[in-house]
Design a protein around this motif. Structure first.
Motif, mmCIF file in Angstrom:
data_model
loop_
_atom_site.group_PDB
_atom_site.id
_atom_site.type_symbol
_atom_site.label_atom_id
_atom_site.label_comp_id
_atom_site.label_asym_id
_atom_site.label_seq_id
_atom_site.Cartn_x
_atom_site.Cartn_y
_atom_site.Cartn_z
ATOM 1 N N LEU A 1 0.667 -1.072 -0.076
ATOM 2 C CA LEU A 1 -0.096 0.038 -0.024
ATOM 3 C C LEU A 1 0.864 1.159 0.050
ATOM 4 C CD1 LEU A 1 -2.944 0.520 -0.041
ATOM 5 C CD2 LEU A 1 -2.824 0.653 2.535
ATOM 6 N N GLU A 2 1.976 1.402 0.796
ATOM 7 C CA GLU A 2 2.918 2.470 0.958
ATOM 8 C C GLU A 2 3.261 2.719 -0.872
ATOM 9 O OE1 GLU A 2 4.054 2.153 5.481
ATOM 10 O OE2 GLU A 2 5.474 1.491 3.756
ATOM 11 N N LEU A 3 3.728 1.546 -1.246
ATOM 12 C CA LEU A 3 4.197 1.922 -2.687
ATOM 13 C C LEU A 3 3.219 2.755 -3.740
ATOM 14 C CD1 LEU A 3 6.136 -1.330 -3.251
ATOM 15 C CD2 LEU A 3 7.097 0.943 -2.596
ATOM 16 N N LEU A 4 1.928 2.128 -3.499
ATOM 17 C CA LEU A 4 0.765 2.688 -4.311
ATOM 18 C C LEU A 4 0.601 4.090 -3.836
ATOM 19 C CD1 LEU A 4 0.321 -0.324 -4.849
ATOM 20 C CD2 LEU A 4 -1.870 -0.110 -4.452
ATOM 21 N N GLU A 5 0.858 4.628 -2.663
ATOM 22 C CA GLU A 5 0.449 5.741 -2.179
ATOM 23 C C GLU A 5 1.614 6.684 -2.420
ATOM 24 O OE1 GLU A 5 -2.081 4.384 1.813
ATOM 25 O OE2 GLU A 5 0.027 4.858 2.122
ATOM 26 N N GLY A 6 2.721 6.225 -2.983
ATOM 27 C CA GLY A 6 4.012 6.959 -3.378
ATOM 28 C C GLY A 6 4.986 7.266 -2.233
ATOM 29 N N LEU A 7 4.632 6.815 -1.094
ATOM 30 C CA LEU A 7 5.603 7.089 -0.005
ATOM 31 C C LEU A 7 7.053 6.390 -0.022
ATOM 32 C CD1 LEU A 7 2.914 6.392 2.855
ATOM 33 C CD2 LEU A 7 3.550 8.482 1.659
ATOM 34 N N ALA A 8 7.338 5.311 -1.048
ATOM 35 C CA ALA A 8 8.345 4.702 -1.241
ATOM 36 C C ALA A 8 8.710 4.409 -2.664
ATOM 37 C CB ALA A 8 8.562 3.445 -0.235
ATOM 38 N N VAL A 9 9.673 4.135 -2.887
ATOM 39 C CA VAL A 9 10.124 3.773 -4.255
ATOM 40 C C VAL A 9 10.165 2.236 -4.510
ATOM 41 C CG1 VAL A 9 11.761 4.002 -6.220
ATOM 42 C CG2 VAL A 9 11.643 5.782 -4.784
ATOM 43 N N PRO A 10 9.473 1.536 -5.424
ATOM 44 C CA PRO A 10 9.549 0.131 -5.497
ATOM 45 C C PRO A 10 11.201 -0.393 -5.825
ATOM 46 C CG PRO A 10 7.680 1.034 -6.911
ATOM 47 C CD PRO A 10 8.701 2.227 -6.538
ATOM 48 N N SER A 11 11.511 -1.381 -5.290
ATOM 49 C CA SER A 11 12.689 -2.226 -5.926
ATOM 50 C C SER A 11 12.676 -2.794 -7.341
ATOM 51 C CB SER A 11 12.921 -3.249 -4.686
ATOM 52 O OG SER A 11 13.000 -2.870 -3.250
ATOM 53 N N GLY A 12 11.325 -2.918 -7.786
ATOM 54 C CA GLY A 12 11.331 -3.561 -8.912
ATOM 55 C C GLY A 12 9.916 -3.490 -9.327
#
Length: 332
Positions: free
Chosen positions: A52-63
């Motif tokens: 969810l945090e990746l969808l919210e833009g709070l972190a950068v995906p590792s892939g």
């Protein structure tokens, strides 16, 4: 069939690895259509919040990739953030501010905010304007978190465990609000530990285990993929072979633990009727009789158990391979 033009959330091969090499999200893919409510389920540590945090833009995906409203929520945050509402597991509002002061502060940072009084009324905090945040109960703080998430009339709403800490009445009221928002066209993605919540609200869901999606689909599809169950104690003097032919009753699997029989079947009525007719004809009582239709809870537990067994098998195979290689090296 959902087309790309209808997709509001599109996740492909998503990965998230933390410092130290721990992979919390492992090649996750799913999509959510406009106006749909999608639920992410899983045990603690399954990877729901990390996703969810990746969808919210709070972190950068590792892939992999994430698109929300057609944009990368991290690199194109300015295009996404004004159209999205986020309810974190814990809001962390300044404890000395009152409810009304908190709402006004939040409204000042929100594009197109609805009147703060309206937002507070929506979540049942209309009579708590002058109460400081530190004096709110845990359930009231969750209501305030939700009020701030819907303040900007979001097109997409992310809800991370939205009803944790709420009593039964508060949970039902929150469900009604979420339903109303969805009926107005809001797309909702929520994580929850409450399976009943997912059954009540979700159009589709995914069940995560150790960073992967173990099952996905409409609620009824996920439930239908798993059998109903019947359990009872064998009558005194009887054995498994004395029961009616289980295959003819539609039983696909059976287990015997001590004197307790457990049957699995996709046709509960047929199996239960045949078993009860047999017991009536034989003049015996099926003590401890428990008949359970297929449910999301049963499906969730079955999937979690299968995933855990599969993981354990894979780890054992890896350990065996490593041991074999060490022995081969030592023998040289």
């Amino acid at each position: 069939m959902t087309t790309n033009a209808e997709l509001v959330i599109d996740v492909q091969g998503l990965r998230r690895t933390y410092a130290g090499g721990f992979e919390a999200v492992r090649s996750v893919s799913f999509s959510v259509a406009r106006g749909e409510l999608f639920a992410l389920l899983g045990t603690n540590g399954a990877g729901k919040t990390s996703t969810l945090e990746l969808l919210e833009g709070l972190a950068v995906p590792s892939g992999g990739s994430v698109r929300v409203l057609g944009h990368d929520p991290h690199t194109e945050r300015s295009a996404v953030r004004p159209r999205v509402g986020v309810m974190l597991q814990e809001g962390g509002f300044p404890s000395q501010l009152t409810v009304l002061e908190t709402a006004r502060m939040w409204a000042g940072c929100t594009s197109g905010a609805r009147p703060v009084g309206e937002a507070l009324e929506l979540v049942g905090l209309g009579g708590r304007h002058s109460v400081r945040v530190m004096q709110l109960s845990g359930g009231e703080r969750r209501r305030l978190d939700l009020a701030m998430a819907v303040l900007g009339r979001p097109e997409v709403l992310f809800l991370d465990e939205p009803t944790t800490g709420l009593d039964a009445e508060g949970r039902r009221e929150t469900w009604e609000l979420v339903r109303e928002l969805r009926e107005q066209g809001t797309t909702v993605l929520l994580t929850t530990h409450y399976l009943e919540e997912a059954e009540e609200l979700a159009d589709r869901l995914a069940i995560m285990h150790e960073g992967r999606i173990a099952a996905e689909g409409r609620v009824e599809e996920v439930v239908a993929a798993h059998p109903s169950r019947i359990s009872f104690e064998l009558p005194d003097g009887y054995h498994m072979g004395d029961l009616p032919a289980l295959g003819q009753l539609g039983v696909t699997e059976h287990q015997l633990n001590g004197r307790t029989v457990q049957l699995s079947t996709p046709n509960l009525q047929r199996a239960a009727t045949g078993l009860l007719v047999w017991a009536e004809t034989a003049g015996v009582e099926l003590r401890g009789l428990d008949v359970r239709s297929a449910s999301l809870e049963e499906a969730f537990l079955h999937i979690a158990r299968e995933a855990k067994e599969s993981t354990a098998t894979a780890k054992a195979a890896t350990a065996k391979t490593a041991t074999t290689k060490r022995d081969e090296v030592a023998a040289r």
